[in-house]
Design a protein around this motif. Structure first.
Motif, mmCIF file in Angstrom:
data_model
loop_
_atom_site.group_PDB
_atom_site.id
_atom_site.type_symbol
_atom_site.label_atom_id
_atom_site.label_comp_id
_atom_site.label_asym_id
_atom_site.label_seq_id
_atom_site.Cartn_x
_atom_site.Cartn_y
_atom_site.Cartn_z
ATOM 1 N N HIS A 227 0.842 -1.184 0.000
ATOM 2 C CA HIS A 227 0.000 0.000 0.000
ATOM 3 C C HIS A 227 0.885 1.244 0.000
ATOM 4 C CE1 HIS A 227 -3.503 2.442 0.588
ATOM 5 N NE2 HIS A 227 -3.117 2.863 1.782
ATOM 6 N N PHE A 228 0.639 2.145 -0.945
ATOM 7 C CA PHE A 228 1.363 3.404 -1.043
ATOM 8 C C PHE A 228 0.408 4.558 -0.822
ATOM 9 C CE2 PHE A 228 3.814 0.585 -3.880
ATOM 10 C CZ PHE A 228 5.068 0.696 -3.299
ATOM 11 N N VAL A 229 0.847 5.540 -0.052
ATOM 12 C CA VAL A 229 0.073 6.745 0.185
ATOM 13 C C VAL A 229 0.946 7.948 -0.120
ATOM 14 C CG1 VAL A 229 -1.220 8.116 1.838
ATOM 15 C CG2 VAL A 229 -1.347 5.627 1.934
ATOM 16 N N GLU A 230 0.567 8.696 -1.149
ATOM 17 C CA GLU A 230 1.290 9.896 -1.552
ATOM 18 C C GLU A 230 0.597 11.136 -0.997
ATOM 19 O OE1 GLU A 230 1.484 6.858 -4.994
ATOM 20 O OE2 GLU A 230 -0.080 7.718 -3.719
ATOM 21 N N VAL B 217 7.338 -4.438 -10.764
ATOM 22 C CA VAL B 217 7.311 -5.891 -10.677
ATOM 23 C C VAL B 217 5.888 -6.344 -10.382
ATOM 24 C CG1 VAL B 217 8.183 -7.921 -9.475
ATOM 25 C CG2 VAL B 217 9.688 -5.970 -9.871
ATOM 26 N N PRO B 218 5.328 -7.202 -11.227
ATOM 27 C CA PRO B 218 3.976 -7.698 -10.968
ATOM 28 C C PRO B 218 3.905 -8.466 -9.657
ATOM 29 C CG PRO B 218 4.616 -8.149 -13.236
ATOM 30 C CD PRO B 218 5.850 -7.704 -12.510
ATOM 31 N N PRO B 219 2.791 -8.373 -8.928
ATOM 32 C CA PRO B 219 1.646 -7.510 -9.228
ATOM 33 C C PRO B 219 1.917 -6.062 -8.828
ATOM 34 C CG PRO B 219 1.246 -8.681 -7.187
ATOM 35 C CD PRO B 219 2.556 -9.211 -7.736
ATOM 36 N N GLU B 220 1.409 -5.139 -9.618
ATOM 37 C CA GLU B 220 1.608 -3.726 -9.364
ATOM 38 C C GLU B 220 0.509 -3.181 -8.469
ATOM 39 O OE1 GLU B 220 3.431 -2.993 -13.857
ATOM 40 O OE2 GLU B 220 1.995 -1.574 -13.016
ATOM 41 N N TYR B 221 0.908 -2.471 -7.455
ATOM 42 C CA TYR B 221 -0.033 -1.798 -6.559
ATOM 43 C C TYR B 221 0.209 -0.299 -6.636
ATOM 44 C CZ TYR B 221 -0.565 -6.490 -4.621
ATOM 45 O OH TYR B 221 -0.794 -7.846 -4.462
ATOM 46 N N TRP B 222 -0.835 0.424 -6.988
ATOM 47 C CA TRP B 222 -0.734 1.875 -7.144
ATOM 48 C C TRP B 222 -1.621 2.590 -6.146
ATOM 49 C CZ3 TRP B 222 2.788 4.045 -10.377
ATOM 50 C CH2 TRP B 222 3.346 3.217 -11.365
ATOM 51 N N GLY B 223 -1.078 3.654 -5.561
ATOM 52 C CA GLY B 223 -1.874 4.505 -4.707
ATOM 53 C C GLY B 223 -2.690 5.473 -5.526
ATOM 54 N N GLN B 224 -3.355 6.391 -4.852
ATOM 55 C CA GLN B 224 -4.166 7.382 -5.548
ATOM 56 C C GLN B 224 -3.336 8.529 -6.115
ATOM 57 O OE1 GLN B 224 -7.427 8.670 -3.086
ATOM 58 N NE2 GLN B 224 -8.331 6.626 -2.976
ATOM 59 N N GLY B 225 -2.098 8.647 -5.691
ATOM 60 C CA GLY B 225 -1.239 9.707 -6.165
ATOM 61 C C GLY B 225 -1.556 11.036 -5.508
ATOM 62 N N THR B 226 -0.722 12.021 -5.790
ATOM 63 C CA THR B 226 -0.963 13.372 -5.306
ATOM 64 C C THR B 226 -0.795 14.331 -6.481
ATOM 65 O OG1 THR B 226 -0.339 15.007 -3.615
ATOM 66 C CG2 THR B 226 1.449 13.696 -4.571
#
Length: 116
Positions: free
Chosen positions: A3-6, A101-110
């Motif tokens: 989990h990424f949070v920008e 690298v799969p699987p890719e997890y993307w945050g919502q971005g800023t």
């Protein structure tokens, strides 16, 4: 999963500055190389800067000399200092692994908007 949070984006005038933050959690590793991607309206996503697990910094020519990346591995946090901002820097900024690298997890971005 990861989990990424920008955070830290906003509206600034040309020549202004911003500092972005990225917090990672979940199944992460301190051995990963991580970086900042951005996607401008109507354009493809691009990698603009990244940092290795040992702290080595890499920059694309378009941001070299203006952006600075660093990380706090203990806190699983990465930062991006953006100076001398230009209208072409306008984009949604995301953090993620480099390379992807799969699987890719993307945050919502800023979102960063540079406009007068």
């Amino acid at each position: 999963q990861v989990h990424f949070v920008e955070s830290g984006g906003g509206l600034v005038q040309p020549g202004g500055f911003l500092r972005l933050s990225c917090e990672a959690s979940g199944s992460i590793s301190s051995d990963w190389h991580i970086g900042w991607y951005r996607q401008a309206p109507g354009k493809q996503r691009e990698l603009v800067t990244w940092i290795t697990n040992t702290g080595y910094q890499n920059y694309e020519d378009s941001v070299k000399g203006r952006f600075t990346i660093w990380r706090d591995t203990t806190k699983n946090t990465m930062y991006l200092q953006m100076n001398s901002l230009k209208p072409e820097d306008t984009a949604v900024y995301y953090c993620n692994r480099v390379p992807l690298v799969p699987p890719e997890y993307w945050g919502q971005g800023t979102r960063v908007t540079v406009s007068s």
